[in-house]
Write an enzyme that holds these catalytic residues in place. Structure first.
Site, PDB file in Angstrom:
ATOM      1  N   HIS A  81       0.585  -1.028  -0.251  1.00 57.95           N
ATOM      2  CA  HIS A  81      -0.225  -0.372  -0.250  1.00 57.95           C
ATOM      3  C   HIS A  81       0.837   1.191   0.116  1.00 57.95           C
ATOM      4  O   HIS A  81       2.178   0.754   0.068  1.00 57.95           O
ATOM      5  CB  HIS A  81      -1.112   0.094   1.080  1.00 57.95           C
ATOM      6  CG  HIS A  81      -0.576   0.531   2.265  1.00 57.95           C
ATOM      7  ND1 HIS A  81      -0.797   1.936   3.246  1.00 57.95           N
ATOM      8  CD2 HIS A  81       0.264   0.005   2.811  1.00 57.95           C
ATOM      9  CE1 HIS A  81       0.326   1.864   3.578  1.00 57.95           C
ATOM     10  NE2 HIS A  81       0.635   0.463   4.244  1.00 57.95           N
ATOM     11  N   CYS A  82      -0.209   2.204  -0.702  1.00 54.07           N
ATOM     12  CA  CYS A  82       0.743   3.411  -0.591  1.00 54.07           C
ATOM     13  C   CYS A  82      -0.124   4.982   0.571  1.00 54.07           C
ATOM     14  O   CYS A  82      -0.568   4.659   1.226  1.00 54.07           O
ATOM     15  CB  CYS A  82       1.496   4.291  -1.655  1.00 54.07           C
ATOM     16  SG  CYS A  82       0.171   3.956  -2.755  1.00 54.07           S
ATOM     17  N   GLN A  83      -0.095   5.959  -0.420  1.00 55.17           N
ATOM     18  CA  GLN A  83      -0.993   6.902  -0.001  1.00 55.17           C
ATOM     19  C   GLN A  83      -2.600   6.805  -0.447  1.00 55.17           C
ATOM     20  O   GLN A  83      -2.704   7.181   0.213  1.00 55.17           O
ATOM     21  CB  GLN A  83      -0.411   8.304  -0.021  1.00 55.17           C
ATOM     22  CG  GLN A  83      -1.300   9.302   0.454  1.00 55.17           C
ATOM     23  CD  GLN A  83      -0.763   9.459   1.993  1.00 55.17           C
ATOM     24  OE1 GLN A  83       0.200   8.863   2.734  1.00 55.17           O
ATOM     25  NE2 GLN A  83      -1.759   9.622   3.102  1.00 55.17           N
ATOM     26  N   GLY A  85      -3.047   4.739  -3.793  1.00 58.19           N
ATOM     27  CA  GLY A  85      -3.141   3.279  -4.418  1.00 58.19           C
ATOM     28  C   GLY A  85      -1.921   3.315  -6.243  1.00 58.19           C
ATOM     29  O   GLY A  85      -2.192   1.916  -6.013  1.00 58.19           O
ATOM     30  N   TYR A 110      -3.450   4.331   2.260  1.00 57.80           N
ATOM     31  CA  TYR A 110      -3.073   4.869   3.538  1.00 57.80           C
ATOM     32  C   TYR A 110      -5.118   6.130   4.178  1.00 57.80           C
ATOM     33  O   TYR A 110      -4.690   6.338   5.058  1.00 57.80           O
ATOM     34  CB  TYR A 110      -1.763   5.540   4.082  1.00 57.80           C
ATOM     35  CG  TYR A 110      -1.815   6.289   5.778  1.00 57.80           C
ATOM     36  CD1 TYR A 110      -1.704   5.337   6.828  1.00 57.80           C
ATOM     37  CD2 TYR A 110      -1.875   7.540   5.585  1.00 57.80           C
ATOM     38  CE1 TYR A 110      -1.876   5.554   7.975  1.00 57.80           C
ATOM     39  CE2 TYR A 110      -1.727   8.553   7.212  1.00 57.80           C
ATOM     40  CZ  TYR A 110      -2.107   6.865   8.134  1.00 57.80           C
ATOM     41  OH  TYR A 110      -1.925   7.373   9.265  1.00 57.80           O
TER      42      TYR A 110
END
Length: 119
Positions: A81-83, A85, A110
């Site tokens: 995962h990132c901020q 997507g 996130y």
């Protein structure tokens, strides 16, 4: 024919997996600066530009660097995962290329997590 394994996981499915799995490796591919502002509990920070190198490491090296066991290629419990997507998707595709056929991207990322968790 391409495999039909979904490369995405929802917030609900991730929460369920976190609740029952001992082997889940949740990889946060954001920068250290982003992670310092808030993170999903239990996640391991492997910035996107180092994901490929990390997944190619020998298990001993991976464990020494990240403090967790390197997952087997067929693990159903590897989630990126990132901020928002996008980087998570890039990392997931890279993992698939390297043979982690069941790797998934938490598309809500996130941003969604922090909204739902009220963080």
């Amino acid at each position: 024919m391409a495999s039909t394994v979904s490369k995405e996981i929802s917030y609900e499915d991730l929460k369920a997996l976190m609740g029952k799995s001992q082997n889940l490796l949740l990889v946060d591919v954001r920068s250290k600066e982003e992670v310092d502002k808030g993170r999903i509990p239990g996640s391991v920070n492997i910035p996107l530009d180092t994901v490929e190198a990390a997944l190619k490491m020998e298990p001993e090296e991976f464990k020494a660097k990240y403090g967790v066991t390197k997952p087997p290629l067929d693990t159903p419990e590897l989630v990126f995962h990132c901020q928002i997507g996008r980087r998570g998707g890039t990392a997931t595709n890279k993992a698939h290329e390297l043979g982690f056929v069941n790797a998934r991207n938490y598309t809500g990322a996130y941003k969604e997590w922090s909204e739902k968790e009220g963080k």
